[in-house]
Design an enzyme around this catalytic site. Structure first.
Site, PDB file in Angstrom:
ATOM      1  N   HIS A 185     -42.691  11.185 -23.277  1.00 37.02           N
ATOM      2  CA  HIS A 185     -41.223  11.479 -22.880  1.00 37.02           C
ATOM      3  C   HIS A 185     -41.494  13.060 -21.894  1.00 37.02           C
ATOM      4  CE1 HIS A 185     -36.960  11.966 -23.839  1.00 37.02           C
ATOM      5  NE2 HIS A 185     -37.112  12.239 -22.764  1.00 37.02           N
TER       6      HIS A 185
ATOM      7  N   GLU B 196     -40.217   8.837 -31.534  1.00 39.71           N
ATOM      8  CA  GLU B 196     -40.904   9.871 -30.782  1.00 39.71           C
ATOM      9  C   GLU B 196     -41.461  10.784 -31.850  1.00 39.71           C
ATOM     10  OE1 GLU B 196     -39.128  11.034 -27.240  1.00 39.71           O
ATOM     11  OE2 GLU B 196     -38.787   8.836 -26.456  1.00 39.71           O
TER      12      GLU B 196
ATOM     13  N   ARG C   3     -33.949   5.577 -22.134  1.00 40.07           N
ATOM     14  CA  ARG C   3     -34.238   6.195 -23.478  1.00 40.07           C
ATOM     15  C   ARG C   3     -34.912   4.847 -24.230  1.00 40.07           C
ATOM     16  NH1 ARG C   3     -33.647  10.483 -22.674  1.00 40.07           N
ATOM     17  NH2 ARG C   3     -32.299  12.292 -23.315  1.00 40.07           N
TER      18      ARG C   3
HETATM   19  P1  NAI Z   1     -26.437   9.117 -14.467  1.00 38.95           P
HETATM   20  O1  NAI Z   1     -25.026   9.120 -15.451  1.00 38.95           O
HETATM   21  O2  NAI Z   1     -26.238   9.682 -13.075  1.00 38.95           O
HETATM   22  O3  NAI Z   1     -26.628   7.612 -14.163  1.00 38.95           O
HETATM   23  C1  NAI Z   1     -26.606   6.594 -15.353  1.00 38.95           C
HETATM   24  C2  NAI Z   1     -26.194   5.362 -14.532  1.00 38.95           C
HETATM   25  O4  NAI Z   1     -26.284   4.356 -15.614  1.00 38.95           O
HETATM   26  C3  NAI Z   1     -24.576   5.336 -14.238  1.00 38.95           C
HETATM   27  O5  NAI Z   1     -24.590   5.104 -12.588  1.00 38.95           O
HETATM   28  C4  NAI Z   1     -23.951   4.391 -14.904  1.00 38.95           C
HETATM   29  O6  NAI Z   1     -22.892   3.659 -14.521  1.00 38.95           O
HETATM   30  C5  NAI Z   1     -25.311   3.378 -15.579  1.00 38.95           C
HETATM   31  N1  NAI Z   1     -24.909   2.574 -16.597  1.00 38.95           N
HETATM   32  C6  NAI Z   1     -24.103   3.187 -18.074  1.00 38.95           C
HETATM   33  N2  NAI Z   1     -23.893   1.843 -18.580  1.00 38.95           N
HETATM   34  C7  NAI Z   1     -24.728   0.867 -18.001  1.00 38.95           C
HETATM   35  C8  NAI Z   1     -24.929  -0.480 -18.340  1.00 38.95           C
HETATM   36  N3  NAI Z   1     -24.565  -1.152 -19.529  1.00 38.95           N
HETATM   37  N4  NAI Z   1     -25.485  -1.238 -17.775  1.00 38.95           N
HETATM   38  C9  NAI Z   1     -26.133  -0.786 -16.359  1.00 38.95           C
HETATM   39  N5  NAI Z   1     -25.809   0.484 -16.051  1.00 38.95           N
HETATM   40  C10 NAI Z   1     -25.166   1.254 -17.057  1.00 38.95           C
HETATM   41  O7  NAI Z   1     -27.853   9.604 -15.266  1.00 38.95           O
HETATM   42  P2  NAI Z   1     -29.117   9.937 -14.777  1.00 38.95           P
HETATM   43  O8  NAI Z   1     -29.083  11.407 -14.374  1.00 38.95           O
HETATM   44  O9  NAI Z   1     -29.585   9.091 -13.642  1.00 38.95           O
HETATM   45  O10 NAI Z   1     -29.979   9.667 -16.038  1.00 38.95           O
HETATM   46  C11 NAI Z   1     -30.281   8.291 -16.764  1.00 38.95           C
HETATM   47  C12 NAI Z   1     -31.035   8.696 -17.957  1.00 38.95           C
HETATM   48  O11 NAI Z   1     -32.116   9.059 -17.652  1.00 38.95           O
HETATM   49  C13 NAI Z   1     -30.262   9.648 -18.865  1.00 38.95           C
HETATM   50  O12 NAI Z   1     -29.057   9.283 -19.483  1.00 38.95           O
HETATM   51  C14 NAI Z   1     -31.346  10.085 -19.835  1.00 38.95           C
HETATM   52  O13 NAI Z   1     -31.372   9.379 -21.053  1.00 38.95           O
HETATM   53  C15 NAI Z   1     -32.591   9.552 -19.028  1.00 38.95           C
HETATM   54  N6  NAI Z   1     -33.474  10.752 -18.941  1.00 38.95           N
HETATM   55  C16 NAI Z   1     -34.796  10.708 -19.269  1.00 38.95           C
HETATM   56  C17 NAI Z   1     -35.738  11.773 -18.973  1.00 38.95           C
HETATM   57  C18 NAI Z   1     -37.127  11.665 -19.263  1.00 38.95           C
HETATM   58  O14 NAI Z   1     -37.866  12.785 -19.269  1.00 38.95           O
HETATM   59  N7  NAI Z   1     -37.677  10.491 -19.740  1.00 38.95           N
HETATM   60  C19 NAI Z   1     -35.076  12.672 -18.218  1.00 38.95           C
HETATM   61  C20 NAI Z   1     -33.921  12.865 -17.877  1.00 38.95           C
HETATM   62  C21 NAI Z   1     -32.980  11.769 -17.909  1.00 38.95           C
END
Ligand code: NAI
Length: 323
Positions: free
Chosen positions: A283, A264, A235
């Site tokens: 994005h 954005e 993000r």
């Molecule tokens: P997820 O929930 O599986 O993984 C997120 C990880 O970040 C978790 O393991 C969590 O423990 C970790 N985390 C949380 N706070 C943290 C911190 N302060 N420091 C280090 N690690 C921390 O989520 P997923 O599916 O891997 O997605 C991650 C992010 O990707 C989503 O939240 C979304 O914002 C973004 N995203 C972007 C897309 C795009 O088109 N650019 C599409 C899909 C997701």
């Protein structure tokens, strides 16, 4: 007949949602809401909201007593006040697993684009007729580099897997994972600063939370080695853009590949749009034709399933309101 609002969308049409809801006897309305007031107005009489980026705040849930579920097109849900939803008994659902491969592949593509100077070479050839392998300066051997992943969840883990043969080492910082959830080939960084000190390429995969907002700022860049690369497909607001530009100009960052930005679309006057060592994508990391259909089906199905059973497939926060 239950009524559902698609509060905002940038898909060419809503045929898939329309057909899915019609099959289940649900009426669908559509809008392009940008503010809480617009959501409140458009969602009158609706028991469910599907949304991309429309804001669902305390004010929205308080004003809509008939609302039972909010389902996000996507994995992240930072435009939804989940605590307010929980307080008011509104279910929050998302679609977390439709595009894990797409986002990880996009992150690796951005990492390689900046580390191999792909866009700069192209620009040198097409804008300046410069055809030389040194036109954009020296490059380092990727196999000597360390990839640092911040946030080793679904996407971060996939990024680690597909990148392991490209780079020498993969390290990750994720304070919420136990050691057993780290793949054996991924080394644990004990702190964000430790990751910054060891990584040549940093890829961000955390959600946007109060803790991660602005997390990649001056202190992080100060710990980074000169000539590193940053990739953000998480993000936009996780990165302090001003600090990122300072790091680029100081040579701490040799390049940045950014799919997401705090605002954005990027304002045309933003220095990011002209920076020679910044590669931007709109994005788009989530996107493939297949992923988009899966995303839309899963987000809409959350609402239809809640209407049929009182519980969506992908629960972010549990609600108490019933259909
Ligand atoms: P997820 O929930 O599986 O993984 C997120 C990880 O970040 C978790 O393991 C969590 O423990 C970790 N985390 C949380 N706070 C943290 C911190 N302060 N420091 C280090 N690690 C921390 O989520 P997923 O599916 O891997 O997605 C991650 C992010 O990707 C989503 O939240 C979304 O914002 C973004 N995203 C972007 C897309 C795009 O088109 N650019 C599409 C899909 C997701």
């Amino acid at each position: 007949m239950p009524r559902v609002l698609v509060a905002d969308y940038d898909y060419p049409d809503l045929d898939l949602e329309q057909a899915l809801f019609r099959r289940q006897g649900i009426e669908m309305a559509a809008a392009q809401c940008r503010s809480p007031a617009e959501v409140i107005r458009a969602a009158q009489g609706c028991c469910g909201i599907l949304l991309q980026y429309a804001p669902v705040t305390e004010e929205v849930v308080a004003a809509l007593p008939g609302l039972g579920i909010v389902s996000r097109y996507g994995a992240g849900y930072d435009t939804v006040d989940t605590q307010a939803c929980e307080r008011h008994g509104v279910w929050v659902a998302n679609s977390p697993d439709y595009g894990v491969g797409e986002v990880a592949t996009h992150a690796l593509a951005l990492a390689l684009a900046v580390a191999r100077n792909i866009v700069a070479y192209h620009r040198d050839i097409t804008a300046s007729q410069r055809w030389h392998y040194l036109s954009s300066g020296p490059l380092r051997r990727p196999r000597e580099m360390t990839l640092g992943i911040v946030g080793l969840g679904r996407i971060g883990k996939r990024m680690a897997q597909i990148s392991r043969d490209v780079f020498k080492r993969v390290i990750a910082y994720d304070p919420y994972l136990i050691d057993g959830d780290f793949p054996a080939f991924v080394e644990r960084a004990g702190s964000l600063a430790a990751l910054a000190q060891a990584a040549d390429v940093v890829s961000l995969h955390t959600p946007l939370t109060a803790e991660t907002r602005g997390m990649i700022g001056d202190a992080f860049f100060a710990a980074l080695r000169k000539g590193s690369y940053l990739v953000n497909t998480a993000r936009g607001a996780v990165v302090d853009v001003e600090a990122c530009l300072r790091a680029l100009d100081a040579g701490i960052l040799a390049g940045a590949g950014l799919d997401v930005l705090p605002a954005e679309p990027v304002p045309p006057e933003s220095p990011l749009t002209r920076h020679p060592r910044v590669v931007l994508t709109p994005h788009a990391a989530f996107y493939s034709a297949e992923a988009e259909l899966e995303l839309r089906r899963k987000a809409a199905q959350n609402v239809a399933t809640w209407i049929a059973t009182g519980r969506p497939e992908y629960v972010v926060t549990r609600g108490t309101r019933t259909p």
